[in-house]
Design an enzyme around this catalytic site. Structure first.
Site, PDB file in Angstrom:
ATOM      1  N   ASP A  12       0.815  -1.226   0.000  1.00 37.42           N
ATOM      2  CA  ASP A  12       0.000   0.000   0.000  1.00 37.42           C
ATOM      3  C   ASP A  12       0.846   1.274   0.000  1.00 37.42           C
ATOM      4  O   ASP A  12       0.433   2.305   0.520  1.00 37.42           O
ATOM      5  CB  ASP A  12      -0.964   0.027   1.217  1.00 37.42           C
ATOM      6  CG  ASP A  12      -1.771  -1.244   1.313  1.00 37.42           C
ATOM      7  OD1 ASP A  12      -2.214  -1.720   0.259  1.00 37.42           O
ATOM      8  OD2 ASP A  12      -1.939  -1.770   2.421  1.00 37.42           O
ATOM      9  N   GLY A  14       1.617   2.928  -2.621  1.00 27.03           N
ATOM     10  CA  GLY A  14       1.225   3.780  -3.758  1.00 27.03           C
ATOM     11  C   GLY A  14       1.945   3.386  -5.036  1.00 27.03           C
ATOM     12  O   GLY A  14       2.138   4.205  -5.942  1.00 27.03           O
ATOM     13  N   LYS A  15       2.315   2.096  -5.117  1.00 28.14           N
ATOM     14  CA  LYS A  15       3.084   1.614  -6.280  1.00 28.14           C
ATOM     15  C   LYS A  15       2.324   1.772  -7.597  1.00 28.14           C
ATOM     16  O   LYS A  15       2.913   2.116  -8.618  1.00 28.14           O
ATOM     17  CB  LYS A  15       3.439   0.130  -6.103  1.00 28.14           C
ATOM     18  CG  LYS A  15       4.316  -0.157  -4.921  1.00 28.14           C
ATOM     19  CD  LYS A  15       4.555  -1.641  -4.766  1.00 28.14           C
ATOM     20  CE  LYS A  15       3.344  -2.431  -4.362  1.00 28.14           C
ATOM     21  NZ  LYS A  15       2.826  -2.162  -3.004  1.00 28.14           N
ATOM     22  N   ALA A  38      -3.330  -8.108  -4.278  1.00 28.54           N
ATOM     23  CA  ALA A  38      -2.844  -6.754  -4.546  1.00 28.54           C
ATOM     24  C   ALA A  38      -4.017  -5.833  -4.872  1.00 28.54           C
ATOM     25  O   ALA A  38      -5.064  -6.288  -5.332  1.00 28.54           O
ATOM     26  CB  ALA A  38      -1.880  -6.775  -5.732  1.00 28.54           C
ATOM     27  N   GLY A  39      -3.844  -4.557  -4.618  1.00 30.90           N
ATOM     28  CA  GLY A  39      -4.869  -3.583  -4.994  1.00 30.90           C
ATOM     29  C   GLY A  39      -4.170  -2.310  -5.413  1.00 30.90           C
ATOM     30  O   GLY A  39      -3.775  -1.514  -4.568  1.00 30.90           O
ATOM     31  N   HIS A  40      -3.953  -2.154  -6.716  1.00 29.34           N
ATOM     32  CA  HIS A  40      -3.220  -0.986  -7.202  1.00 29.34           C
ATOM     33  C   HIS A  40      -4.204   0.067  -7.713  1.00 29.34           C
ATOM     34  O   HIS A  40      -4.914  -0.164  -8.691  1.00 29.34           O
ATOM     35  CB  HIS A  40      -2.209  -1.408  -8.266  1.00 29.34           C
ATOM     36  CG  HIS A  40      -1.117  -2.267  -7.697  1.00 29.34           C
ATOM     37  ND1 HIS A  40      -0.156  -2.888  -8.437  1.00 29.34           N
ATOM     38  CD2 HIS A  40      -0.847  -2.592  -6.398  1.00 29.34           C
ATOM     39  CE1 HIS A  40       0.664  -3.559  -7.625  1.00 29.34           C
ATOM     40  NE2 HIS A  40       0.257  -3.398  -6.393  1.00 29.34           N
ATOM     41  N   THR A  41      -4.229   1.191  -7.022  1.00 27.68           N
ATOM     42  CA  THR A  41      -5.225   2.228  -7.331  1.00 27.68           C
ATOM     43  C   THR A  41      -4.680   3.227  -8.346  1.00 27.68           C
ATOM     44  O   THR A  41      -3.590   3.771  -8.181  1.00 27.68           O
ATOM     45  CB  THR A  41      -5.613   2.960  -6.024  1.00 27.68           C
ATOM     46  OG1 THR A  41      -6.019   1.976  -5.075  1.00 27.68           O
ATOM     47  CG2 THR A  41      -6.747   3.948  -6.261  1.00 27.68           C
ATOM     48  N   THR A 128      -5.920 -11.730   2.901  1.00 26.96           N
ATOM     49  CA  THR A 128      -6.993 -11.125   2.104  1.00 26.96           C
ATOM     50  C   THR A 128      -8.026 -12.180   1.688  1.00 26.96           C
ATOM     51  O   THR A 128      -9.031 -11.853   1.076  1.00 26.96           O
ATOM     52  CB  THR A 128      -6.418 -10.468   0.835  1.00 26.96           C
ATOM     53  OG1 THR A 128      -5.744 -11.484   0.083  1.00 26.96           O
ATOM     54  CG2 THR A 128      -5.451  -9.342   1.162  1.00 26.96           C
ATOM     55  N   ARG A 142       3.916 -28.902  -6.161  1.00 21.73           N
ATOM     56  CA  ARG A 142       3.891 -29.459  -7.517  1.00 21.73           C
ATOM     57  C   ARG A 142       2.560 -30.110  -7.882  1.00 21.73           C
ATOM     58  O   ARG A 142       2.505 -31.138  -8.532  1.00 21.73           O
ATOM     59  CB  ARG A 142       5.068 -30.429  -7.717  1.00 21.73           C
ATOM     60  CG  ARG A 142       6.402 -29.714  -7.645  1.00 21.73           C
ATOM     61  CD  ARG A 142       7.529 -30.593  -7.282  1.00 21.73           C
ATOM     62  NE  ARG A 142       7.424 -31.065  -5.918  1.00 21.73           N
ATOM     63  CZ  ARG A 142       8.294 -31.863  -5.334  1.00 21.73           C
ATOM     64  NH1 ARG A 142       9.333 -32.292  -6.018  1.00 21.73           N
ATOM     65  NH2 ARG A 142       8.138 -32.247  -4.081  1.00 21.73           N
ATOM     66  N   GLN A 221       2.339  -6.087  -3.088  1.00 19.00           N
ATOM     67  CA  GLN A 221       2.601  -6.140  -1.634  1.00 19.00           C
ATOM     68  C   GLN A 221       3.854  -5.305  -1.336  1.00 19.00           C
ATOM     69  O   GLN A 221       4.112  -4.358  -2.046  1.00 19.00           O
ATOM     70  CB  GLN A 221       2.745  -7.588  -1.121  1.00 19.00           C
ATOM     71  CG  GLN A 221       1.444  -8.384  -1.166  1.00 19.00           C
ATOM     72  CD  GLN A 221       1.115  -8.932  -2.543  1.00 19.00           C
ATOM     73  OE1 GLN A 221       1.948  -9.560  -3.159  1.00 19.00           O
ATOM     74  NE2 GLN A 221      -0.085  -8.705  -3.008  1.00 19.00           N
ATOM     75  N   THR A 297      -8.154  -3.638  -1.407  1.00 20.17           N
ATOM     76  CA  THR A 297      -8.706  -4.947  -1.773  1.00 20.17           C
ATOM     77  C   THR A 297      -9.819  -5.356  -0.820  1.00 20.17           C
ATOM     78  O   THR A 297     -10.846  -5.873  -1.245  1.00 20.17           O
ATOM     79  CB  THR A 297      -7.579  -6.012  -1.760  1.00 20.17           C
ATOM     80  OG1 THR A 297      -6.587  -5.584  -2.690  1.00 20.17           O
ATOM     81  CG2 THR A 297      -8.083  -7.387  -2.163  1.00 20.17           C
ATOM     82  N   ARG A 302      -6.457   0.441   7.746  1.00 23.18           N
ATOM     83  CA  ARG A 302      -5.034   0.095   7.869  1.00 23.18           C
ATOM     84  C   ARG A 302      -4.509   0.567   9.216  1.00 23.18           C
ATOM     85  O   ARG A 302      -4.906   1.627   9.690  1.00 23.18           O
ATOM     86  CB  ARG A 302      -4.232   0.755   6.749  1.00 23.18           C
ATOM     87  CG  ARG A 302      -4.591   0.212   5.384  1.00 23.18           C
ATOM     88  CD  ARG A 302      -3.798   0.907   4.280  1.00 23.18           C
ATOM     89  NE  ARG A 302      -4.235   0.425   2.974  1.00 23.18           N
ATOM     90  CZ  ARG A 302      -4.354   1.186   1.892  1.00 23.18           C
ATOM     91  NH1 ARG A 302      -4.053   2.471   1.941  1.00 23.18           N
ATOM     92  NH2 ARG A 302      -4.759   0.668   0.751  1.00 23.18           N
TER      93      ARG A 302
END
Ligand code: IMP
Length: 353
Positions: A12, A14-15, A38-41, A128, A142, A221, A297, A302
């Site tokens: 989180d 801000g990537k 992941a949750g990329h805004t 999550t 495997r 992450q 997500t 937080r």
């Protein structure tokens, strides 16, 4: 040449925004680990978009976006996201490529994630619940199904075999939930997945590099959630650090150029686990409010705290960071006094590691 953007904290940072900003300078944007946890805004035409599974370069139609072999892929999330992206006039059949070695998250992975967390009680990870841990377990065990298996005639029988195996584990957990609705949308999404571009990622990426194309590897992450170097066991199940780029895309370490590490000007964490600078008072509350610190997500609030320079120095070291990008410094405008952690006090002794 490959540059990397990754998180230096617990995710989180801000990537997504930073990747979207730098994407125009690259030919390819590639995800190398993680999955729908992941949750990329991003903001596209002023509208908020959260990407979980697709790389953050997708809104640039002329950029190639890759889901690498190191990722675990939930076809349902992928389909939902592709539909959302299509509403902006983006044709994912032209700019999205998926490795044939990418492991598939199946509905029972999500059920197992839930069952495992419930069984842990107080010591739960705070997952999550997207099936990440069980999916990576099947990879290292495997047993996993991969995107390349989809076109194989034996796919259904392989699926049933794996599902039965999972069912036995779920029975041990005494987990009872009807997953038939999940399965229905899963199989529908698999049909959609079959229509997308599936590639041999390692040959494709290396060929593009040798042609002089520029690759941006997008981490998910953060480094403190890395399976090896994070705050184990309160971590995710993949290598989130720069080394993960090599195994997650099939490139040599020699190809990595810049490692851009993203950090917030303060710290946040979702889920359980150590957080030395966590604030439990009104200041923490204020940081959460001003910084809108709620999970992209899961929507969970937080945990918030001051900047931890000991952890930051550590993550810069293990990633070989060449540039640091700091986000959300403006959130700190509201505070009269700022604190940073420069050492840990462990049983009366100051330690810098
Ligand atoms: P999992 O990867 O969903 O199993 O979650 C394991 C831990 O990593 C939990 O504490 C999650 O809250 C955290 N986590 C997973 N993905 C992210 C993310 O993208 N941002 C922040 N925390 C995450």
């Amino acid at each position: 040449m490959v540059d990397v953007i990754l998180g230096l904290q617990w995710g989180d940072e801000g990537k997504g925004k930073i990747v979207d900003y730098f994407a125009p300078r690259y030919d390819i944007v590639a995800r190398f680990q993680g999955g729908p946890n992941a949750g990329h805004t991003l903001y596209v035409d002023g509208k908020k978009q959260v990407l979980h599974q697709i790389p953050s370069g997708i809104f640039h139609q002329d950029k190639v976006n890759i889901i690498g072999n190191g990722v675990v892929l939930d076809p349902v999330t992928l389909k939902r996201e592709c539909d959302a992206v299509a509403a902006y006039g983006i044709d994912v059949r032209k700019n999205l490529f998926i490795s044939e070695r990418t492991n598939i998250i199946i509905p029972t992975h999500r059920a197992l994630d839930k069952a495992s967390e419930m069984s842990k009680g107080e010591s739960k990870i705070g997952s999550t619940l997207k099936g990440i841990g069980p999916a990576y377990m099947d990879k290292t065990g495997r047993n996993a199904l991969r995107v390349g298996d989809l076109l194989d005639k034996s796919f259904i029988s392989q699926y049933i075999k794996l599902r039965l195996k999972h069912q036995k584990l779920l029975d041990n957990f005494h987990f009872i939930e009807d997953i038939s609705a999940w399965e229905e949308e899963f199989f529908e999404a698999l049909e959609f997945l079959k229509t997308l571009n599936v590639i041999n990622c390692e040959y494709y990426v290396n060929e593009q590099i040798s042609k002089g194309k520029k690759v941006l590897a997008e981490g998910a992450q953060g480094s403190m959630l890395d399976i090896d170097f994070g705050t184990f066991p309160f971590v995710t199940s993949s290598n989130t650090i720069s080394a993960g780029v090599c195994t997650g895309l099939g490139i040599s370490p020699k190809q990595i150029n810049e490692v851009m590490g993203v950090t917030k000007a303060y710290c946040t964490r979702v889920g359980s686990g150590p957080f030395p600078t966590e604030l439990f008072d009104a200041t923490g509350e204020e940081l959460r409010k001003i910084g809108s610190e709620f999970g992209a997500t899961t929507g969970r609030p937080r945990r918030c705290g001051w900047m931890d320079l000991v952890a930051l120095q550590y993550t810069c070291m293990i990633n070989g960071v060449t540039k640091v990008v700091m986000t959300k410094a403006d959130v700190l405008d509201a505070f009269e006094t700022l604190n940073v952690c420069t050492a840990y006090n462990i049983d009366g002794t100051e330690k810098m590691e």
